[in-house]
Design an enzyme around this catalytic site. Structure first.
Site, PDB file in Angstrom:
ATOM      1  N   GLY A 107     -31.168  33.623  -5.673  1.00  0.00           N
ATOM      2  CA  GLY A 107     -31.145  32.648  -6.778  1.00  0.00           C
ATOM      3  C   GLY A 107     -29.419  32.660  -7.137  1.00  0.00           C
ATOM      4  O   GLY A 107     -28.775  32.365  -8.223  1.00  0.00           O
ATOM      5  N   HIS A 126     -40.543  36.053  -8.799  1.00  0.00           N
ATOM      6  CA  HIS A 126     -40.322  34.396  -9.316  1.00  0.00           C
ATOM      7  C   HIS A 126     -41.813  33.696  -8.732  1.00  0.00           C
ATOM      8  O   HIS A 126     -43.018  34.011  -8.191  1.00  0.00           O
ATOM      9  CB  HIS A 126     -39.009  33.171  -8.607  1.00  0.00           C
ATOM     10  CG  HIS A 126     -37.559  34.272  -9.511  1.00  0.00           C
ATOM     11  ND1 HIS A 126     -37.924  33.661 -10.756  1.00  0.00           N
ATOM     12  CD2 HIS A 126     -36.695  35.528  -9.137  1.00  0.00           C
ATOM     13  CE1 HIS A 126     -36.340  35.018 -11.272  1.00  0.00           C
ATOM     14  NE2 HIS A 126     -35.995  35.384 -10.351  1.00  0.00           N
TER      15      HIS A 126
END
Length: 435
Positions: free
Chosen positions: A85, A219
């Site tokens: 990310g 996540h």
């Protein structure tokens, strides 16, 4: 390897998973409750092993399938899988510096509005591209900034806005997107903590020119390590792909040749006419790709996104209902008009509370309830940024409060109702005993 052999191996993998996944009873005070963690099932294990059997060690067919499925899940045209990310954020900002954007490209010294109370990798790409972060404050109910704060921060050199949806709770994305449109600004949504959240019935990650995702195990879905940049803009998608893939101008997949049917017919830069397009570079790029091993896991995880979101919402709602009325703690609220797929449950110790954050955190940790602070708190107070060029718009009062008095606990899908009730009881007992 024959198909029969492969089938036999994968059947054994399923049996192995079924035999190794015996449920462990939750023992209050002994079984750790982690703030985050991946929920991996039998299909995930099989997908990884199958990819390994196929020696899928680079980006290939599985990566393309995962990218297509992810883009479709958000209703966007393109998704580019990355190795993290953080790399996705770097790609998103760097894409906006491309010469292909003409007068709209970002240049050194241009300003990007962002939030002070967040995670460094939302801000670091701004600095790394020699742009200037403009920090704004947040509210202590949603932990997001507001349209008014963003509007007040816009100056003559402001060219973009990059904000994360805090712990899965959407910022007012439609209004900020409209503000960006009115003022001619780029908008990047850092959607890393919010996959599956909606604002006004529309998925987060679909309001900006670009959006980023993280698939780290903390996540909403995981690929182990991984991330993605998504967009509805095909020009931006092309730029992102180029910068991710060494900066090359060619868009052939690895091992593919002449997709454009003009491989030896290009004339770009001052290169000789007909220079091999596979080795023409149009950007200063990186290699930020991931592999089919990660993508295989992403495919199976993505199918469970609705299930994961339902569990996160259920756990968060039960936690909040259980903590209503607890003295000394400020409870979070969903942004009006949103339906968050929560990343965590955030709590702020009230100014007049008879205890401090360190006291309640120590008690929860003693009871095996994992805690985390709200990431970096006020980033301007960290040594990494002391010598960097940035601007602050307004006061960062609430960002300082987050730095000193805020923490969060988990609501991820592996947390059971029994665990939520145990955490609620532990917090209530602590608060009551501190009066």
């Amino acid at each position: 390897m024959t198909s029969d052999t492969k089938t036999l191996i994968l059947e054994q993998v399923r049996k192995y998973h079924q035999g190794s996944g015996s449920a462990v009873s939750f023992v209050p005070g002994q079984t750790p409750i982690t703030p985050s963690g991946a929920d991996l099932d039998e299909d995930d294990r099989v997908a990884l092993v199958e990819a390994a059997l196929d020696m899928a060690i680079a980006a290939g067919a599985r990566t393309r399938r995962f990218e297509t499925a992810l883009a479709r899940a958000l209703g966007l045209r393109k998704a580019h899988f990355t190795n993290s990310g953080s790399s996705a954020n770097l790609l998103a900002i760097t894409a906006l510096t491309s010469h292909m954007l003409g007068k709209r490209k970002l240049v050194p010294g241009d300003e990007v509005i962002t939030v002070a109370a967040g995670f460094p990798t939302t801000v670091n790409p701004i600095v790394q591209n020699r742009l200037v972060p403009v920090f704004v404050d947040i509210d202590l109910t949603t932990y997001n900034t507001t349209v008014d704060r963003v509007a007040a921060a816009i100056g003559p050199r402001t060219k973009a806005i990059m904000i994360a949806h805090a712990l899965g709770n959407p910022f007012p994305a439609a209004e900020i997107a409209e503000l960006a449109k009115e003022r001619g600004l780029w908008l990047i949504e850092d959607n890393c903590d919010a996959l599956g959240s909606t604002y006004g019935g529309k998925p987060t990650g679909t309001f900006g020119h670009l959006a980023t995702q993280s698939f780290y195990p903390a996540h909403h879905i995981t690929t182990g390590e991984g991330g993605s940049v998504l967009t509805a803009d095909l020009q931006l998608a092309r730029i992102v792909e180029s910068i991710r893939d060494w900066g090359r101008d060619c868009w052939c997949e690895p091992g593919e040749d002449d997709k454009c049917a003009r491989r030896f017919k290009w004339t770009l830069g001052t290169l000789p006419p007909g220079y091999d397009h596979k080795y023409i570079f149009s950007h200063i790029g990186y290699n930020l790709k991931s592999t089919d091993l990660q993508a295989a896991l992403g495919e199976t995880q993505l199918r469970r996104l609705p299930e994961f979101g339902e569990a996160r919402r259920r756990n968060w709602n039960r936690m909040r209902e259980g903590l209503l009325g607890v003295e000394g703690l400020l409870l979070p609220e969903a942004t009006p008009g949103s339906d968050p797929s929560w990343f965590g449950f955030v709590l702020t110790v009230a100014e007049d509370a008879p205890f401090e954050r360190r006291d309640i955190v120590a008690e929860l940790e003693r009871k095996k309830i994992g805690t985390r602070q709200l990431f970096a708190g006020n980033l301007t107070r960290h040594p990494a940024y002391h010598n960097e060029n940035y601007r602050v718009s307004g006061e960062l009062t609430n960002s300082d409060i987050v730095t000193e008095r805020t923490f969060w606990i988990g609501v991820h899908p592996s947390i059971t109702t029994e665990m939520i009730d145990y955490m609620v009881t532990a917090i209530r007992e602590f608060a009551h005993g501190s009066r």
